[in-house]
Design an enzyme around this catalytic site. Structure first.
Site, PDB file in Angstrom:
ATOM      1  N   GLU A  43      22.549   6.932  19.345  1.00  0.00           N
ATOM      2  CA  GLU A  43      22.228   6.609  20.737  1.00  0.00           C
ATOM      3  C   GLU A  43      21.246   5.453  20.691  1.00  0.00           C
ATOM      4  O   GLU A  43      20.259   5.504  19.945  1.00  0.00           O
ATOM      5  CB  GLU A  43      21.564   7.795  21.449  1.00  0.00           C
ATOM      6  CG  GLU A  43      21.313   7.486  22.924  1.00  0.00           C
ATOM      7  CD  GLU A  43      20.392   8.466  23.644  1.00  0.00           C
ATOM      8  OE1 GLU A  43      19.776   9.319  22.992  1.00  0.00           O
ATOM      9  OE2 GLU A  43      20.296   8.353  24.888  1.00  0.00           O
ATOM     10  N   ARG A 269      20.018  18.320   8.776  1.00  0.00           N
ATOM     11  CA  ARG A 269      19.351  17.032   8.918  1.00  0.00           C
ATOM     12  C   ARG A 269      18.296  16.891   7.831  1.00  0.00           C
ATOM     13  O   ARG A 269      17.835  17.869   7.248  1.00  0.00           O
ATOM     14  CB  ARG A 269      18.732  16.897  10.302  1.00  0.00           C
ATOM     15  CG  ARG A 269      17.655  17.924  10.612  1.00  0.00           C
ATOM     16  CD  ARG A 269      17.213  17.819  12.071  1.00  0.00           C
ATOM     17  NE  ARG A 269      16.763  16.478  12.373  1.00  0.00           N
ATOM     18  CZ  ARG A 269      16.856  15.912  13.571  1.00  0.00           C
ATOM     19  NH1 ARG A 269      17.376  16.572  14.574  1.00  0.00           N
ATOM     20  NH2 ARG A 269      16.412  14.694  13.761  1.00  0.00           N
ATOM     21  N   LYS A 279      13.354  10.973  16.627  1.00  0.00           N
ATOM     22  CA  LYS A 279      13.169   9.752  17.416  1.00  0.00           C
ATOM     23  C   LYS A 279      12.099   9.927  18.484  1.00  0.00           C
ATOM     24  O   LYS A 279      11.368   9.002  18.780  1.00  0.00           O
ATOM     25  CB  LYS A 279      14.505   9.340  18.044  1.00  0.00           C
ATOM     26  CG  LYS A 279      15.081   8.118  17.338  1.00  0.00           C
ATOM     27  CD  LYS A 279      16.146   7.438  18.159  1.00  0.00           C
ATOM     28  CE  LYS A 279      17.500   7.984  17.798  1.00  0.00           C
ATOM     29  NZ  LYS A 279      18.605   7.234  18.415  1.00  0.00           N
TER      30      LYS A 279
END
Length: 567
Positions: A43, A269, A279
């Site tokens: 994104e 992750r 983020k």
RNA sequence: UGGGGCGUAGCCAAGUGGCCUAAGGCACCGGUUUUUGGUACCGGCAUUCGGAGGUUCGAAUCCUCCCGCCCCAGCCA
């Protein structure tokens, strides 16, 4: 002096390296797919970090290994947070890491029209409805983790009313947040993602790509899987937190006339000790000024690591060493450090640089004269050849390389002691000059002309070799040293606030470093080894008359370990 | 008290019922070489697989129960 990214190579043996590749190999073997297609779907709401690097290595890496392809697709479904700057930065980072999406650059926003048509299809099939509940009301209706939700009063609107309302949502007749389109699934599901998830919401914000063409935007769940299907993605790889979304991913696939049937697989992750990899938190560090920007060399962003001097190949090596599994893990920073040293040891050119200078005068060396000595550029790679470095009567050596009253295991320079100056001569310290406070200001030495190049014809040995720089030829520079951004292995673990664990001492600047002349003309991005000290990368803040270096990482330092042990 | 996952050495991670008295890497500890106290090289480092039962000639691998950790209640992704 560049660290060119190497082409990712296929696994050497034919056994799949992880469970994802095993699935892919099986799908190819069984004929379920003739060619595999993966995608890396960032994104554009921030910069990529090393965790994204892991994902890229999986997605692009597996695609290359199995002779398929990997798309770069921007998941740009939330214009409130996304920016063109991030799109540009992300592309640059993907390329830098060594990956190539070829012709396959996509945006979820490319599919907005198709997605809208499919939403109408769901409405017509009575599998989606427009809801007027406010966000708060919807939360109340959703129930909790242990209690089922209840149906919205608008859940059973007719198809025509739903269609009309949805068209008017698109037409901009309603305020932001006034209505949403929801999938009609099961408000009592144990999986909260299935309690009539939102498919579309009204957001009036300029979109980096579609501008103001739309005021309704699809949610991640609705856009992601359908974009996969449109692109012909076969294996949609994402992280564990999306595991709960897979039933919804599958529900949408089954209820929409998509052109292909991708499957989602989840892996864990990356977590790295002494830093944060989300983020949201990285954005916080940037916005609140705890770092100088997304590319601050202390940041775990690809831009930060690049500026710090880490080679892309070292990151790829790191990714392959940590593997891909489904277990939560925190990888030690020491492993990344090792990958960086391992790569740079083989590739970085050697140079001499004195970071904390102490003046040395060679008393029996003729005043005003100098000579050029040959030095090896990289003992690990003969092809890198040699260079000439100037030597003279006045030199700089490292302050830490001299002790007036050395402990037993200190092998470096001391009064009366002989050591080797690398590629130059044996020198013996004959005198120590101090200021009134007792601080050592200068050393007086003699050299043995017969030891030119660093070998003594009579075979006598010295226990240390020091780096040095000719004072008359030195280039002054600034060198920046970095420590972990956080003092805790898992920032925020104790108090819940990562800022409580931020390292107030993560940046050190030495502004009177003396470098050998060749270091005056390196290019930004070059990472070299300062002999005996570590790897250093030219920073973009450099000016023609004053280079600035970032310490990428120090050499392993067993002497420091010995010192520590001795107390 | 709902749903979904995960538990093999300090860290990461192979292992898919017998060749496991459990790969490999990092870290750590010794030693050799060395014109970088770097690199390279050699050696050490889990009788045990979250725990307890069970199945089996045989279990880290199969079954049962238990324990621990992670994720989910955005109109973020």
């Amino acid at each position: 002096m560049t660290n060119a990214p190497e082409t990712p190579t296929a696994a050497t043996d034919d056994k799949p390296r992880d469970f994802i590749r095993e699935i892919i190999a099986d799908d190819l073997a069984s004929g379920r797919h003739d060619e595999i297609v993966t995608r890396f779907p960032p994104e554009p709401n921030g910069y990529l970090h090393i965790g994204h690097g892991k994902s890229m290595c999986l997605n692009f890496g597996a695609a290359v290994e199995f002779h398929g392809r990997c798309h770069l697709r921007f998941d740009d479904t939330n214009p409130a947070k996304e920016e063109q700057e991030f799109i540009n930065a992300i592309k640059a980072d993907v390329r830098w890491l060594g990956f190539d999406w070829g012709e396959h650059l996509y945006f979820a926003s490319d599919n907005f029209e198709q997605l809208y048509t499919w939403a109408e299809h769901l409405i017509i099939e009575a599998k989606a409805y427009v809801d007027d509940l406010s966000a708060n009301e919807m939360r109340e209706y959703r129930g909790t983790l242990t209690e089922p939700g209840k149906d919205s009063p608008h859940r059973n609107r007719g198809v025509h009313e739903n269609l009309d309302l949805f068209q008017r949502m698109r037409a901009g007749e309603f305020e932001d947040g006034a209505r949403v389109l929801r999938a009609k699934i099961d408000m009592a599901s144990g999986n909260i993602n299935l309690r009539d998830p939102v498919l579309y919401r009204i957001v009036r914000a300029p979109h980096p790509r579609t501008g103001d063409a739309w005021c309704i935007y699809p949610t991640y769940d609705y856009a992601h899987g359908q974009s996969d299907a449109i692109e012909g993605v076969t294996h949609s790889l994402c992280t564990l937190e999306f595991e709960d979304h897979r039933p919804l991913y599958d529900w949408l696939m089954e209820n929409l006339p998509t052109p292909s049937r991708p499957r989602q697989y989840e892996f864990s992750r990356l977590n790295l000790s002494y830093t944060v990899l989300s983020k949201r938190r990285l954005t916080q560090l940037v916005k609140d000024g705890h770092v100088s920007g997304w590319d601050d060399p202390r940041m775990p962003t690809l831009a930060g690591l690049r500026r710090r001097g880490l080679p892309a190949a070292a990151l790829r090596d790191f990714a392959s060493r940590i593997g891909v599994t489904k277990s939560d893990s925190v990888v030690e920073m020491a492993l990344l450090d090792h990958c960086v040293r391992d790569n740079l040891n083989k590739s970085a050119l050697r140079r001499m640089a004195v970071l904390d200078p102490l003046k040395v005068v060679i008393e029996n060396y003729p005043d005003g004269e100098s000579e050029e000595l040959e030095a090896i550029n990289n003992p690990e790679n003969d092809a890198d050849g040699t260079r000439m470095v100037p030597f003279g009567r006045e030199l700089w050596i490292e302050r830490a390389d001299f002790m007036e009253d050395p402990p037993k295991k200190f092998f470096r320079l001391a009064p009366g002691r002989e050591v080797r100056l690398r590629y130059a001569y044996y020198v013996t310290c004959t005198d120590v000059i101090k200021d009134p406070s007792g601080k050592v200001m200068e050393l007086r030495c003699t050299y043995d002309p017969a030891t030119k190049g660093g070998d003594s014809p009579d075979g006598r040995k010295v226990k240390a070799t020091l780096h040095w720089v000719s004072a008359a030829h030195a280039v002054a520079a600034e060198v920046r040293f970095y420590k972990n951004l956080f003092t805790a292995e898992t920032p925020g673990a104790e108090s819940g606030d990562i800022l409580d664990d931020i390292n107030p001492d993560s940046l050190d600047i030495l502004d009177n470093c003396q470098l050998e002349p060749t270091l005056g003309k390196t290019a930004v991005g070059d990472t070299v080894q300062f002999e005996r000290q570590g790897y250093f990368a030219t920073d973009p803040d450099s000016t023609p008359d004053r280079p600035v270096f970032n310490r990428t990482i120090g050499l392993r330092d067993t002497w420091a370990k010995v010192q520590k042990k001795g107390g």
